[in-house]
Design a protein around this motif. Structure first.
Motif, PDB file in Angstrom:
ATOM      1  N   PHE A 108      -3.430  -1.066  -3.994  1.00 57.65           N
ATOM      2  CA  PHE A 108      -3.952  -1.240  -2.637  1.00 57.65           C
ATOM      3  C   PHE A 108      -2.949  -2.013  -1.775  1.00 57.65           C
ATOM      4  CE2 PHE A 108      -6.190  -4.090   0.326  1.00 57.65           C
ATOM      5  CZ  PHE A 108      -6.728  -3.142   1.185  1.00 57.65           C
ATOM      6  N   TYR A 109      -2.509  -3.166  -2.265  1.00 54.27           N
ATOM      7  CA  TYR A 109      -1.558  -3.976  -1.493  1.00 54.27           C
ATOM      8  C   TYR A 109      -0.216  -3.262  -1.339  1.00 54.27           C
ATOM      9  CZ  TYR A 109      -4.464  -8.151  -1.145  1.00 54.27           C
ATOM     10  OH  TYR A 109      -5.448  -9.031  -0.821  1.00 54.27           O
ATOM     11  N   ASN A 110       0.258  -2.593  -2.389  1.00 55.49           N
ATOM     12  CA  ASN A 110       1.515  -1.849  -2.271  1.00 55.49           C
ATOM     13  C   ASN A 110       1.424  -0.790  -1.179  1.00 55.49           C
ATOM     14  OD1 ASN A 110       2.811  -3.313  -4.254  1.00 55.49           O
ATOM     15  ND2 ASN A 110       2.527  -1.781  -5.850  1.00 55.49           N
ATOM     16  N   GLY A 111       0.292  -0.112  -1.101  1.00 61.58           N
ATOM     17  CA  GLY A 111       0.095   0.884  -0.043  1.00 61.58           C
ATOM     18  C   GLY A 111       0.124   0.254   1.341  1.00 61.58           C
ATOM     19  N   CYS A 112      -0.441  -0.939   1.453  1.00 65.27           N
ATOM     20  CA  CYS A 112      -0.438  -1.639   2.750  1.00 65.27           C
ATOM     21  C   CYS A 112       0.971  -2.058   3.155  1.00 65.27           C
ATOM     22  CB  CYS A 112      -1.343  -2.863   2.684  1.00 65.27           C
ATOM     23  SG  CYS A 112      -3.088  -2.466   2.488  1.00 65.27           S
ATOM     24  N   PHE A 113       1.776  -2.495   2.178  1.00 65.06           N
ATOM     25  CA  PHE A 113       3.128  -2.984   2.473  1.00 65.06           C
ATOM     26  C   PHE A 113       4.176  -1.876   2.528  1.00 65.06           C
ATOM     27  CE2 PHE A 113       1.542  -7.079   0.490  1.00 65.06           C
ATOM     28  CZ  PHE A 113       1.537  -7.786   1.681  1.00 65.06           C
ATOM     29  N   LYS A 114       3.832  -0.673   2.089  1.00 68.39           N
ATOM     30  CA  LYS A 114       4.804   0.421   2.017  1.00 68.39           C
ATOM     31  C   LYS A 114       5.538   0.676   3.334  1.00 68.39           C
ATOM     32  CE  LYS A 114       5.524   5.033   0.290  1.00 68.39           C
ATOM     33  NZ  LYS A 114       4.974   6.128  -0.492  1.00 68.39           N
ATOM     34  N   PRO A 115       4.845   0.678   4.493  1.00 71.14           N
ATOM     35  CA  PRO A 115       5.577   0.916   5.741  1.00 71.14           C
ATOM     36  C   PRO A 115       6.676  -0.117   6.010  1.00 71.14           C
ATOM     37  CG  PRO A 115       3.219   1.153   6.110  1.00 71.14           C
ATOM     38  CD  PRO A 115       3.395   0.600   4.721  1.00 71.14           C
TER      39      PRO A 115
END
Length: 165
Positions: free
Chosen positions: A34-41
């Motif tokens: 979840f957090y990785n997806g949020c920080f991906k951009p």
């Protein structure tokens, strides 16, 4: 710069309360995804964000210092730091090895951390919104109880603000 360091210390304490390592493996993986997806951009992972915050808060700390305070293996943490160094987001100066080299954030690392903090806040708020207040309170209490039990067993400091029974 002093304001940034103070803000980093505040965020570091807040981030540590939501430390992904505090959860069992399956929920931890889901939380990390979840957090990785949020920080991906931002081109960042949750682990890298935690490192940036930790280094920003403990300016001049060594890898061993950071690993000890985070309760993780220094070799594992060192690999994460090296990846950030290759990107120019972390600087290491002084001595040799994990215990000697002092870490700091150059402007690029500080800027990325500053950009990532509101992303983390929104992600945390999103998770909190999806849980009931009772679940959040129970989870926080369980984490404090776990920290207290570990402290009583001699494995860590007591949780700040929580009184022994």
């Amino acid at each position: 710069m002093a304001e940034s360091m103070t803000r980093g210390l505040i965020w570091s304490k807040s981030v540590s309360r939501w430390n992904v390592r505090a959860f069992k493996p399956a929920p931890r993986r889901a939380l990390t995804r979840f957090y990785n997806g949020c920080f991906k951009p931002l081109g960042l992972t949750a682990e890298q964000f935690s490192l940036l915050v930790g280094i920003g808060a403990a300016h001049g700390a060594s890898v061993v210092d950071l690993a000890t305070s985070a309760g993780v293996d220094a070799a594992t943490l060192s690999r994460g730091v090296q990846a950030l160094q290759r990107r120019g987001l972390v600087q290491g100066e002084g001595g040799r090895g994990r215990a000697g080299k002092r870490l700091s954030l150059p402007l690029s690392g500080l800027s990325l951390m500053t950009d990532a903090l509101p992303v983390w806040e929104r992600a945390k708020a999103s998770l909190s919104h999806r849980l009931s207040e009772a679940t959040l309170l129970a989870t926080r209490q369980a984490m404090r109880d776990l920290a207290d039990a570990a402290a009583k067993a001699g494995r860590g400091p007591p949780h700040p603000g929580h009184h022994a029974r």
